[in-house]
Design a protein around this motif. Structure first.
Motif, PDB file in Angstrom:
ATOM      1  N   GLU A  58      -5.358   2.278  -9.711  1.00 42.25           N
ATOM      2  CA  GLU A  58      -4.515   2.500  -8.537  1.00 42.25           C
ATOM      3  C   GLU A  58      -5.131   2.003  -7.233  1.00 42.25           C
ATOM      4  OE1 GLU A  58      -1.258   3.625  -8.142  1.00 42.25           O
ATOM      5  OE2 GLU A  58      -1.352   3.077 -10.248  1.00 42.25           O
ATOM      6  N   ASP A  59      -6.410   1.628  -7.269  1.00 42.95           N
ATOM      7  CA  ASP A  59      -7.082   1.167  -6.055  1.00 42.95           C
ATOM      8  C   ASP A  59      -7.712  -0.215  -6.210  1.00 42.95           C
ATOM      9  OD1 ASP A  59      -6.718   3.635  -4.436  1.00 42.95           O
ATOM     10  OD2 ASP A  59      -7.989   4.516  -5.995  1.00 42.95           O
ATOM     11  N   HIS A  60      -7.513  -0.866  -7.368  1.00 41.82           N
ATOM     12  CA  HIS A  60      -8.162  -2.144  -7.603  1.00 41.82           C
ATOM     13  C   HIS A  60      -7.272  -3.073  -8.427  1.00 41.82           C
ATOM     14  CE1 HIS A  60     -11.490   0.724  -6.977  1.00 41.82           C
ATOM     15  NE2 HIS A  60     -12.142  -0.297  -6.464  1.00 41.82           N
ATOM     16  N   GLU A  84     -10.875  -4.324  -4.358  1.00 37.51           N
ATOM     17  CA  GLU A  84     -10.051  -3.234  -3.857  1.00 37.51           C
ATOM     18  C   GLU A  84      -8.678  -3.759  -3.448  1.00 37.51           C
ATOM     19  OE1 GLU A  84     -11.680  -0.779  -0.843  1.00 37.51           O
ATOM     20  OE2 GLU A  84     -13.594  -0.461  -1.869  1.00 37.51           O
ATOM     21  N   CYS A  85      -7.659  -2.944  -3.719  1.00 31.89           N
ATOM     22  CA  CYS A  85      -6.290  -3.315  -3.344  1.00 31.89           C
ATOM     23  C   CYS A  85      -5.458  -2.048  -3.260  1.00 31.89           C
ATOM     24  CB  CYS A  85      -5.693  -4.292  -4.362  1.00 31.89           C
ATOM     25  SG  CYS A  85      -3.994  -4.775  -3.989  1.00 31.89           S
ATOM     26  N   ASP A  86      -4.730  -1.880  -2.163  1.00 31.88           N
ATOM     27  CA  ASP A  86      -3.910  -0.686  -2.005  1.00 31.88           C
ATOM     28  C   ASP A  86      -2.479  -0.894  -2.497  1.00 31.88           C
ATOM     29  OD1 ASP A  86      -3.091  -2.390  -0.033  1.00 31.88           O
ATOM     30  OD2 ASP A  86      -3.539  -1.043   1.645  1.00 31.88           O
ATOM     31  N   GLY A 116       0.798  -1.214   0.000  1.00 32.00           N
ATOM     32  CA  GLY A 116       0.000   0.000   0.000  1.00 32.00           C
ATOM     33  C   GLY A 116       0.830   1.263   0.000  1.00 32.00           C
TER      34      GLY A 116
END
Length: 312
Positions: free
Chosen positions: A243-245, A254-256, A19
């Motif tokens: 940038e968020d997935h 979702e992924c940071d 993240g």
């Protein structure tokens, strides 16, 4: 008379967290703890997608990067050809050797870096291992990022940039596998076990991941472990979405840390879900732990394995 300042630290190591926010926070911590005002040549070492840009932003807030992931800043790329006179108001400069060499000859980059140092300016060089052989000057402080973040202050006895690169390059694969397994686990927790991602947060362990719960979760770990192994064995594609997935198969989640995964779930090797919830009395959290490789070692001593050397 110049006073010699003895430095006793050879290197410091930190988990390379997932993240942008956590990486930037770590960068801020590294700057506060390790960076001296007299450090002018900063070497950053690591593969593309390892989180170098986020770490740099944390270490040097407000620094304008010559590139940020897939976005190139033409003005900053041309600073090497145009010279310092065009950027005389800057106190710090940034170049990414991987991009810069596509537009500039190596001797031009070397000349630019040396002139920057002569003028007592600071310069941050990504992929520093590519510049060092031509520059012939080691960094004042060097940061490598792979599975861990290594912070070192080279002396005449090293370490050399290529040595740090070899370490972080080899270890990055474990970090990608761990993050992929973590996202698969989080996907299954929500879709099949009814566990909200608001009830836990990500933490770190060597070659693995930790999900920390404030309250002890009631999860069938045997069934969860079996489902994770089945999902990983399905050869499902894993790809960057934004940038968020990321996309796991056809599902967008979702992924940071969307750039830090293996390309297919089958790329995760030797995954093992610890079949007990580990209580951390220091933080009052309950830990769900997933491991990549070396599953036979004691969980309570896992972070020590990195420092142990086998005897011939």
């Amino acid at each position: 008379m110049q006073i010699y300042r003895e430095v006793y630290s050879v290197s410091s190591q930190y988990f390379a967290p997932r993240g942008r926010e956590r990486l930037m926070f770590l960068g801020e911590h590294i700057a506060q703890k390790h960076l001296h005002f007299s450090d002018k040549l900063i070497g950053i070492v690591g593969d593309a997608g390892s989180g170098k840009s986020s770490l740099i932003k944390g270490m040097f807030p407000g620094l304008e990067l010559s590139n940020d992931d897939d976005v190139i800043n033409p003005r900053k790329i041309m600073q090497v050809k145009e010279g310092l006179e065009s950027f005389s108001d800057a106190g710090s400069y940034h170049i990414d050797m991987r991009f810069q060499m596509a537009f500039t000859q190596m001797f031009e980059i070397v000349e630019f870096v040396k002139k920057t140092l002569e003028r007592d300016k600071r310069i941050i060089v990504e992929h520093f291992e590519q510049l060092y052989p031509a520059l012939g000057i080691n960094a004042d402080i060097m940061v490598g990022i792979g599975e861990e973040v290594i912070v070192t202050r080279p002396s005449i006895f090293g370490p050399l940039p290529e040595s740090i690169f070899d370490i972080v390059h080899k270890s990055l694969t474990s970090r990608k596998m761990a993050h992929t397994a973590e996202d698969v686990t989080m996907q299954l927790l929500e879709n099949e076990f009814g566990v909200s991602d608001k009830s836990y947060f990500s933490s770190d362990i060597r070659q693995g991941f930790v999900l920390r719960f404030l309250d002890k979760p009631n999860i069938d770990l045997d069934r969860l472990g079996k489902r994770i192994e089945e999902k990983l064995a399905q050869n499902v594609s894993v790809s960057y979405f934004d940038e968020d997935h990321i996309k796991i198969g056809d599902e967008i989640i979702e992924c940071d840390g969307p750039r830090l995964h293996v390309s297919n779930t089958s790329g995760v090797e030797d995954f093992y879900l610890v079949k007990r919830i580990v209580h951390d009395t220091k933080t009052s959290t309950w830990c769900l732990v997933g491991l990549i490789g070396n599953n036979s070692c004691d969980l309570e001593n896992r972070n020590t394995v990195h420092f142990l050397k086998r005897k011939d």
